[in-house]
Design a protein around this motif. Structure first.
Motif, PDB file in Angstrom:
ATOM      1  N   UNK A 275       0.803  -1.215   0.000  1.00  0.00           N
ATOM      2  CA  UNK A 275       0.000   0.000   0.000  1.00  0.00           C
ATOM      3  C   UNK A 275       0.836   1.264   0.000  1.00  0.00           C
ATOM      4  N   UNK A 276       0.477   2.193   0.872  1.00  0.00           N
ATOM      5  CA  UNK A 276       1.186   3.476   0.892  1.00  0.00           C
ATOM      6  C   UNK A 276       0.968   4.181   2.224  1.00  0.00           C
ATOM      7  N   UNK A 277       1.809   5.186   2.452  1.00  0.00           N
ATOM      8  CA  UNK A 277       1.644   6.090   3.584  1.00  0.00           C
ATOM      9  C   UNK A 277       1.720   7.515   3.050  1.00  0.00           C
ATOM     10  N   UNK A 278       0.933   8.406   3.645  1.00  0.00           N
ATOM     11  CA  UNK A 278       0.958   9.805   3.218  1.00  0.00           C
ATOM     12  C   UNK A 278       0.856  10.708   4.439  1.00  0.00           C
TER      13      UNK A 278
ATOM     14  N   UNK B  93      -3.557   8.680  -9.769  1.00  0.00           N
ATOM     15  CA  UNK B  93      -4.769   8.634  -8.951  1.00  0.00           C
ATOM     16  C   UNK B  93      -4.705   9.556  -7.755  1.00  0.00           C
ATOM     17  N   UNK B  94      -3.536   9.621  -7.114  1.00  0.00           N
ATOM     18  CA  UNK B  94      -3.382  10.492  -5.951  1.00  0.00           C
ATOM     19  C   UNK B  94      -3.588  11.951  -6.359  1.00  0.00           C
TER      20      UNK B  94
ATOM     21  N   UNK C 257      -8.596   9.366   1.096  1.00  0.00           N
ATOM     22  CA  UNK C 257      -9.238   9.077  -0.183  1.00  0.00           C
ATOM     23  C   UNK C 257      -8.254   9.204  -1.343  1.00  0.00           C
ATOM     24  N   UNK C 258      -7.355  10.174  -1.275  1.00  0.00           N
ATOM     25  CA  UNK C 258      -6.322  10.305  -2.312  1.00  0.00           C
ATOM     26  C   UNK C 258      -5.485   9.033  -2.388  1.00  0.00           C
TER      27      UNK C 258
ATOM     28  N   UNK D 160      -4.159   3.825  -4.987  1.00  0.00           N
ATOM     29  CA  UNK D 160      -4.033   2.368  -4.944  1.00  0.00           C
ATOM     30  C   UNK D 160      -4.856   1.709  -6.043  1.00  0.00           C
ATOM     31  N   UNK D 161      -6.011   2.281  -6.362  1.00  0.00           N
ATOM     32  CA  UNK D 161      -6.849   1.731  -7.437  1.00  0.00           C
ATOM     33  C   UNK D 161      -6.168   1.869  -8.798  1.00  0.00           C
TER      34      UNK D 161
END
Length: 378
Positions: A270-273, A303-304, A316-317, A322-323
């Motif tokens: 995934x990711x971290x922001x 997407x971000x 949501x970003x 991720x989508x």
């Protein structure tokens, strides 16, 4: 190199991408037996000559014939920024343009046509006498890629060729660390974009770029002119080496000292922001079998940015990123095809993320279930 010429009248874009060198990717899915015959180590990127590119492509064709396969090489416009801009324009319907240079050869025309098809404004793309860059991307059965780029003689954009008109009316400038390979180019683009009131998104590009250009990178970050920064785990570790730090969390905090929004992409994790004091961690969409990881980070950024432009929450970003990042690994190359875009749209709808009226309403699922994405806000 001839004087750059504009391709068409400019339509003002919301997002302008800076890609100094137009690039055509030759993408093929192969097995280890072929990769053993390709010079250099498996994985990563090793620069080669045009003659070596032709030799590798011939080896791929011979391998395909021996294995009774048809045409296995997919050709499309490549490069990190082009991947992001094409996704924003063609898939998410955000008006975009690209600033850079292409050669006046068949590969250059192919680059132009591919981005035109996605609706990208090419008035900032210069046409010069010379060759267009190219890259062979060989993908193994697990989706890992081995890249052999040829850029040495390619037409490229120079800092002195940039003008304020390249960025006029833009809300965002998108660029990456590869621009550091040319003197003052990235810094000049940021300066002109800021004069036009645009915000700037920077992708660190690769750990090799961070290693080679760390001084310029840190100077740019410390200038306060970068608003959004993307890094993957390898880039984050390389950036933090001299700081004595290694974890993605530490890198996210470090980047957050210089930019409004920082993102560390964690691949299948995934990711971290981070934005100010707010930190979000979002899991990747499970159950995805990656055919080719080329462009996964580029389309995550697509997407971000879509989320940022449309005023979505930080969480949501991340989820939109991720989508789109998952959508591109469903096929070969750094481009989401039409059926994969249907899957992306269905994911956005399933997760009740805002989808603009001009996006597809299809619910094609490409044999993948629509799982609930886990979200952790730290």
């Amino acid at each position: 190199m001839g004087r750059p010429l504009p391709l068409q009248p400019r339509n003002r874009a919301v997002v302008v991408g800076l890609q100094p060198v137009a690039l055509i990717d030759h993408v093929a899915q192969v097995d280890w037996s072929l990769l053993q015959d390709i010079p250099g180590e498996r994985g990563g990127s090793l620069r080669v000559t045009e003659e070596e590119v032709l030799t590798i492509l011939e080896k791929v064709k011979e391998w395909a014939i021996r294995n009774h396969m048809g045409e296995v090489i997919k050709k499309l416009a490549g490069g990190s920024v082009a991947n992001t801009i094409r996704g924003l324009s063609g898939g998410l319907k955000v008006p975009c343009s690209i600033v850079g240079a292409r050669g006046d050869d068949n590969l250059g025309r192919m680059f132009q046509e591919n981005l035109e098809k996605a609706g990208v404004d090419l008035s900032g793309l210069r046409v010069t006498s010379g060759s267009t860059g190219q890259c062979v991307c060989l993908v193994d059965e697990e989706g890992n890629r081995t890249m052999r780029p040829c850029l040495s003689d390619a037409s490229h954009l120079r800092a002195e060729e940039l003008t304020r008109d390249d960025f006029k009316g833009a809300k965002w400038l998108v660029l990456n660390g590869y621009g550091f390979y040319w003197p003052n180019l990235t810094e000049k683009a940021v300066e002109l974009a800021k004069e036009e009131g645009a915000r700037v998104a920077l992708d660190l590009a690769s750990f090799e770029v961070v290693r080679r250009s760390r001084t310029r990178l840190l100077k740019l970050l410390e200038s306060g002119k970068i608003d959004l920064c993307f890094a993957n785990e390898d880039e984050a570790r390389e950036l933090m080496k001299s700081e004595g730090l290694e974890s993605p969390e530490e890198c996210l905090e470090f980047l957050g000292n210089f930019v409004d929004t920082a993102v560390v992409m964690l691949g299948p994790k995934g990711c971290m922001a981070r934005r100010g004091r707010e930190v979000a961690r979002v899991s990747a969409i499970p159950g995805i079998k990656a055919i080719d990881t080329t462009g996964a980070g580029d389309l995550f950024a697509c997407g971000f940015l879509y989320g940022i432009i449309n005023g979505l929450s930080l969480e949501a970003c991340c989820r939109v990123g991720c989508c789109t990042g998952a959508g591109v690994v469903l096929g070969l190359g750094g481009e989401i095809d039409n059926s994969a875009w249907d899957w992306v749209y269905s994911q956005l709808q399933y997760q009740q993320l805002p989808v603009r009226d001009n996006l597809s309403k299809s619910s094609v699922l490409l044999r993948h279930e629509s799982p609930q994405v886990e979200v952790q806000v730290l």
